[in-house]
Motif scaffolding. Structure first.
Motif, PDB file in Angstrom:
ATOM      1  N   LYS A  60       0.828  -1.207   0.000  1.00  0.00           N
ATOM      2  CA  LYS A  60       0.000   0.000   0.000  1.00  0.00           C
ATOM      3  C   LYS A  60       0.864   1.260   0.000  1.00  0.00           C
ATOM      4  N   ILE A  61       2.164   1.088   0.279  1.00  0.00           N
ATOM      5  CA  ILE A  61       3.083   2.221   0.383  1.00  0.00           C
ATOM      6  C   ILE A  61       4.035   2.217  -0.810  1.00  0.00           C
ATOM      7  N   THR A  62       4.125   3.349  -1.505  1.00  0.00           N
ATOM      8  CA  THR A  62       5.094   3.512  -2.583  1.00  0.00           C
ATOM      9  C   THR A  62       5.869   4.802  -2.339  1.00  0.00           C
ATOM     10  N   VAL A  63       7.192   4.690  -2.314  1.00  0.00           N
ATOM     11  CA  VAL A  63       8.055   5.862  -2.156  1.00  0.00           C
ATOM     12  C   VAL A  63       8.987   5.912  -3.358  1.00  0.00           C
ATOM     13  N   LEU A  64       9.007   7.041  -4.051  1.00  0.00           N
ATOM     14  CA  LEU A  64       9.851   7.204  -5.229  1.00  0.00           C
ATOM     15  C   LEU A  64      11.191   7.845  -4.853  1.00  0.00           C
ATOM     16  N   LYS A  65      12.151   7.685  -5.735  1.00  0.00           N
ATOM     17  CA  LYS A  65      13.466   8.291  -5.553  1.00  0.00           C
ATOM     18  C   LYS A  65      13.469   9.684  -6.177  1.00  0.00           C
ATOM     19  N   GLY A  66      13.863  10.674  -5.381  1.00  0.00           N
ATOM     20  CA  GLY A  66      13.968  12.031  -5.880  1.00  0.00           C
ATOM     21  C   GLY A  66      15.408  12.417  -6.160  1.00  0.00           C
ATOM     22  N   TYR A 126      17.769   0.898   1.778  1.00  0.00           N
ATOM     23  CA  TYR A 126      16.380   1.182   1.406  1.00  0.00           C
ATOM     24  C   TYR A 126      16.317   2.254   0.319  1.00  0.00           C
ATOM     25  N   ILE A 127      17.061   3.330   0.503  1.00  0.00           N
ATOM     26  CA  ILE A 127      17.044   4.430  -0.469  1.00  0.00           C
ATOM     27  C   ILE A 127      17.533   3.959  -1.836  1.00  0.00           C
ATOM     28  N   LYS A 128      18.516   3.083  -1.853  1.00  0.00           N
ATOM     29  CA  LYS A 128      19.058   2.592  -3.121  1.00  0.00           C
ATOM     30  C   LYS A 128      18.009   1.866  -3.952  1.00  0.00           C
ATOM     31  N   LYS A 129      17.038   1.274  -3.307  1.00  0.00           N
ATOM     32  CA  LYS A 129      16.055   0.443  -4.009  1.00  0.00           C
ATOM     33  C   LYS A 129      14.800   1.197  -4.427  1.00  0.00           C
TER      34      LYS A 129
END
Length: 237
Positions: A60-66, A126-129
Motif C-alpha cells: 500500500k506504500i510507494t516511495v519514489l526516488k527524488g 532502502y534508499i538505493k532500491k
C-alpha cells in the motif's frame, strides 16, 4: 475505485509529515514522490517512518526516488567529487541526522561517507532500491517529470524522472494524468506567494511541492485512479 494519498518533497520536515498522515485513510494507498531528505533536520526520522509504514502496510506504500536521494547516493559513492555539492544543497543536515553527531561535518569527507554507510546501513540500502515512477490506473506518479519528446514515456532517463523541469512546457500526450513534485508550485504560477497545489489548464499535470522546507507548506492530495483530485490538505512549513 482505488484512491491514493500523495505527498512530495518532505525534505526532513518530519513534524509536518506526521500531521498530514493523520488525514490518510489506511484503506488508500500512500504515495511519496521523493525528496524525503536534505535541508530539514529530521531526515532520518522521515526515512525510518517510511520504512516502518512499509513493514506495516506492505504494497500500500510507494516511495519514489527524488533528486536529493540521487545526490545522497552519489555522495556516498564518490565523496571527494560530490561532497561539496551535496553539502550546498542541504546534505549536511541529512548527514548529521543519519549519524546523530553534530560534529561529523568537521571530519574528513571520505570518513564522513564511511560513517554514514556504517551507522545508517539499513536506511541507505532502502534508499538505493526506491523506484523512479509508479503507475496508478490512469495516473503516473514521478518525482520531477518525464521526457515528453519520447513516444513512450518509459524511455525517459533516470535524470528525467528525478531532475526534469521542462515537461510542463510540452503538451501531455501520454494519456495519463502526471502528478509530480520537485518544482515548488510557487514557481509554476504568477503568484509566487501561493504554495498550494498547481494544476495545468487541461488538468493533465498536477504539481504538489509546496516548498515546505523553504517556509511554504507540505501538501497532500487524495486522487483516484482516473486522475480526479478528491481532497487536498496542507501544513505550514
Amino acid at each position: 475505485m482505488k484512491k491514493a494519498f500523495v505527498i512530495s518533497d518532505i525534505h526532513g520536515c518530519y513534524d509536518q509529515l506526521m500531521i498530514l498522515l493523520e488525514h490518510w485513510d489506511k484503506e488508500m494507498e500512500l504515495v511519496i514522490l521523493g525528496d524525503l531528505i536534505d535541508r530539514g533536520d529530521k531526515s532520518l526520522k522521515v526515512v525510518q517512518q517510511m520504512m516502518n509504514l512499509i513493514e506495516t502496510y506492505g504494497d500500500k506504500i510507494t516511495v519514489l526516488k527524488g533528486n536529493h536521494e540521487d545526490m545522497f547516493l552519489n555522495f556516498l559513492d564518490d565523496p571527494i567529487e560530490c561532497g561539496r555539492m551535496y553539502d550546498m544543497v542541504g546534505g549536511g543536515e541529512t548527514i548529521i541526522s543519519f549519524v546523530d553527531d553534530s560534529s561529523i561535518m568537521k571530519r574528513d569527507i571520505i570518513d564522513i561517507s564511511r560513517v554514514v554507510q556504517q551507522k545508517a546501513s539499513r536506511e541507505v540500502a532502502y534508499i538505493k532500491k526506491l523506484p523512479l515512477y509508479y503507475e496508478f490506473g490512469d495516473v503516473l506518479f514521478v518525482h520531477a517529470g518525464i521526457n515528453p519528446l519520447f513516444s513512450d514515456w518509459r524511455n525517459s532517463s533516470e535524470n528525467d524522472f528525478m531532475w526534469d523541469r521542462e515537461m510542463i512546457r510540452h503538451k501531455n500526450e501520454t494519456g495519463l494524468t502526471i502528478v509530480f513534485g520537485h518544482t515548488p508550485t510557487r514557481m509554476l504560477r504568477e503568484d509566487t506567494n501561493n504554495n498550494d497545489i498547481w494544476v495545468s489548464r487541461d488538468g493533465s499535470y498536477i504539481g504538489i511541492d509546496g516548498g515546505c522546507v523553504f517556509g511554504g507548506q507540505l501538501n497532500a492530495i487524495v486522487i483516484n485512479e482516473k486522475g480526479v483530485i478528491l481532497e487536498h490538505y496542507s501544513v505550514k512549513g
